[in-house]
Every structure is written in C-alpha cells, then in structure tokens.
Design a protein around this motif. Structure first.
Motif, mmCIF file in Angstrom:
data_model
loop_
_atom_site.group_PDB
_atom_site.id
_atom_site.type_symbol
_atom_site.label_atom_id
_atom_site.label_comp_id
_atom_site.label_asym_id
_atom_site.label_seq_id
_atom_site.Cartn_x
_atom_site.Cartn_y
_atom_site.Cartn_z
ATOM 1 N N THR A 42 0.840 -1.185 0.000
ATOM 2 C CA THR A 42 0.000 0.000 0.000
ATOM 3 C C THR A 42 0.879 1.240 0.000
ATOM 4 N N LYS A 43 0.671 2.113 -0.991
ATOM 5 C CA LYS A 43 1.408 3.374 -1.054
ATOM 6 C C LYS A 43 0.547 4.438 -0.398
ATOM 7 N N ASP A 44 0.993 4.919 0.769
ATOM 8 C CA ASP A 44 0.194 5.849 1.564
ATOM 9 C C ASP A 44 0.210 7.268 1.021
ATOM 10 N N GLY A 45 1.278 7.697 0.401
ATOM 11 C CA GLY A 45 1.360 9.043 -0.147
ATOM 12 C C GLY A 45 2.784 9.568 -0.101
ATOM 13 N N TRP A 46 2.919 10.864 -0.357
ATOM 14 C CA TRP A 46 4.236 11.488 -0.382
ATOM 15 C C TRP A 46 4.122 12.940 0.076
ATOM 16 N N ALA A 47 5.262 13.489 0.478
ATOM 17 C CA ALA A 47 5.331 14.878 0.932
ATOM 18 C C ALA A 47 6.593 15.524 0.368
ATOM 19 N N LYS A 48 6.504 16.812 0.066
ATOM 20 C CA LYS A 48 7.678 17.547 -0.409
ATOM 21 C C LYS A 48 8.616 17.799 0.757
ATOM 22 N N VAL A 49 9.907 17.727 0.494
ATOM 23 C CA VAL A 49 10.933 17.951 1.511
ATOM 24 C C VAL A 49 11.906 18.977 0.953
ATOM 25 N N ASN A 50 12.242 19.984 1.736
ATOM 26 C CA ASN A 50 13.201 20.976 1.256
ATOM 27 C C ASN A 50 14.633 20.480 1.507
ATOM 28 N N THR A 51 15.608 21.237 1.042
ATOM 29 C CA THR A 51 16.991 20.781 1.116
ATOM 30 C C THR A 51 17.512 20.702 2.543
ATOM 31 N N THR A 52 17.048 21.571 3.412
ATOM 32 C CA THR A 52 17.494 21.525 4.807
ATOM 33 C C THR A 52 16.981 20.261 5.490
ATOM 34 N N GLU A 53 15.703 19.951 5.285
ATOM 35 C CA GLU A 53 15.132 18.739 5.871
ATOM 36 C C GLU A 53 15.752 17.489 5.263
ATOM 37 N N HIS A 54 16.050 17.556 3.976
ATOM 38 C CA HIS A 54 16.734 16.438 3.306
ATOM 39 C C HIS A 54 18.086 16.177 3.949
ATOM 40 N N GLN A 55 18.829 17.227 4.215
ATOM 41 C CA GLN A 55 20.162 17.074 4.803
ATOM 42 C C GLN A 55 20.073 16.512 6.222
ATOM 43 N N VAL A 56 19.059 16.925 6.986
ATOM 44 C CA VAL A 56 18.875 16.391 8.336
ATOM 45 C C VAL A 56 18.612 14.894 8.282
ATOM 46 N N LEU A 57 17.774 14.445 7.347
ATOM 47 C CA LEU A 57 17.478 13.012 7.223
ATOM 48 C C LEU A 57 18.709 12.219 6.801
ATOM 49 N N VAL A 58 19.478 12.771 5.873
ATOM 50 C CA VAL A 58 20.677 12.067 5.393
ATOM 51 C C VAL A 58 21.740 11.996 6.488
ATOM 52 N N ASP A 59 21.870 13.046 7.286
ATOM 53 C CA ASP A 59 22.894 13.087 8.327
ATOM 54 C C ASP A 59 22.537 12.271 9.566
ATOM 55 N N THR A 60 21.272 11.888 9.715
ATOM 56 C CA THR A 60 20.862 11.108 10.881
ATOM 57 C C THR A 60 21.515 9.739 10.836
ATOM 58 N N VAL A 61 22.079 9.315 11.973
ATOM 59 C CA VAL A 61 22.796 8.044 12.050
ATOM 60 C C VAL A 61 21.912 7.028 12.780
ATOM 61 N N GLY A 62 21.874 5.822 12.268
ATOM 62 C CA GLY A 62 21.101 4.755 12.904
ATOM 63 C C GLY A 62 19.718 4.625 12.285
ATOM 64 N N ASP A 63 19.302 3.394 12.046
ATOM 65 C CA ASP A 63 18.021 3.167 11.401
ATOM 66 C C ASP A 63 16.843 3.596 12.271
ATOM 67 N N ALA A 64 16.914 3.353 13.567
ATOM 68 C CA ALA A 64 15.803 3.719 14.452
ATOM 69 C C ALA A 64 15.633 5.236 14.513
ATOM 70 N N ASP A 65 16.733 5.965 14.632
ATOM 71 C CA ASP A 65 16.663 7.421 14.655
ATOM 72 C C ASP A 65 16.199 7.977 13.309
ATOM 73 N N ARG A 66 16.674 7.390 12.226
ATOM 74 C CA ARG A 66 16.292 7.837 10.893
ATOM 75 C C ARG A 66 14.804 7.572 10.642
ATOM 76 N N PHE A 67 14.309 6.404 11.096
ATOM 77 C CA PHE A 67 12.886 6.091 10.944
ATOM 78 C C PHE A 67 12.041 7.085 11.735
ATOM 79 N N ALA A 68 12.455 7.400 12.956
ATOM 80 C CA ALA A 68 11.718 8.362 13.778
ATOM 81 C C ALA A 68 11.724 9.750 13.138
ATOM 82 N N ALA A 69 12.851 10.141 12.566
ATOM 83 C CA ALA A 69 12.935 11.443 11.901
ATOM 84 C C ALA A 69 12.033 11.490 10.670
ATOM 85 N N CYS A 70 12.017 10.412 9.888
ATOM 86 C CA CYS A 70 11.146 10.346 8.709
ATOM 87 C C CYS A 70 9.675 10.370 9.114
#
Length: 125
Positions: A42-70
């Motif tokens: 099931t594809k729930d949907g999508w949201a636009k992400v700006n470059t600052t938020e993109h960088q925060v997600l990429v820089d997050t370390v650890g799958d659990a922290d990254r999942f929580a951030a997403c």
C-alpha cells in the motif's frame, strides 16, 4: 527519473527519500518523502521535503533514529495521495492507432481484439 537517496523500514512501514527530476526550467533539486505500508503493498502518499530537511534526514545516524525522523517529518507536512500513472491514458477513443500508437495489451485474446478493431476502423474510412 527519480533517484532513491535513502530507504528506512520498521515493521510493515517504510519511508523512501527520492530526488525527483525537475525539468528544464528549474535548476534546483527537489526531494520527496514517500511512505508505504503493509510491506510495500500500500502506497500511503508522499510529501515535499526541502533541502534543509533532506540534509537532516541524510545526516541522521542509525536506522531507528532515521525512521523516527522520517515519521515525524512525514506527519508534520501536508502529504498527497499516490497516483498510479500506469492507467492515466483513459478509455480508448476513435483516435486510437491514429494520433497515438495502438495500445499494447496483455493476453492473446485482447491483443487480437485490438488488432481486429483497428483494422476495421481503417477499412470504414
């Protein structure tokens, strides 16, 4: 063409961060955060992400922290429903085979029907 930058999954829910193509008039990069559930069925949907938020997600370390951030970012933004572009062409009309190429259909009987219908249209003109 979209390029997947990161994918994080926990249980049946997964988040994908994609860089989408921008076209000729835009030179900036665009990012989309997509969410699927039920193990990708099931594809729930999508949201636009700006470059600052993109960088925060990429820089997050650890799958659990990254999942929580997403999850928090997806919940905080207005999201749009997924549209299946596979069926966007609509119903066949009298232009079929003239303005656009004849549709490739799957299955022996439907292909024969489409070819026979196309031939009969050209004979009546």
């Amino acid at each position: 063409m979209a390029k997947t930058i990161l994918r994080v999954r926990q249980g049946a829910i997964a988040y994908y961060l994609n860089e989408s193509s921008t076209g000729a008039k835009n030179s900036g990069r665009r990012f989309i955060l997509s969410r699927t559930s039920d193990h990708g069925k099931t594809k729930d949907g999508w949201a636009k992400v700006n470059t600052t938020e993109h960088q925060v997600l990429v820089d997050t370390v650890g799958d659990a922290d990254r999942f929580a951030a997403c999850a928090s970012l997806y919940a905080s933004k207005p999201h749009r429903q997924h549209v299946d572009r596979h069926h966007i062409r609509g119903m066949a009309g009298k232009w079929e085979g003239v303005a656009f190429p004849v549709r490739v259909t799957h299955g022996r009987d439907t292909t024969q029907n489409a070819n026979a219908e196309n031939v009969s249209r050209h004979e009546t003109r």
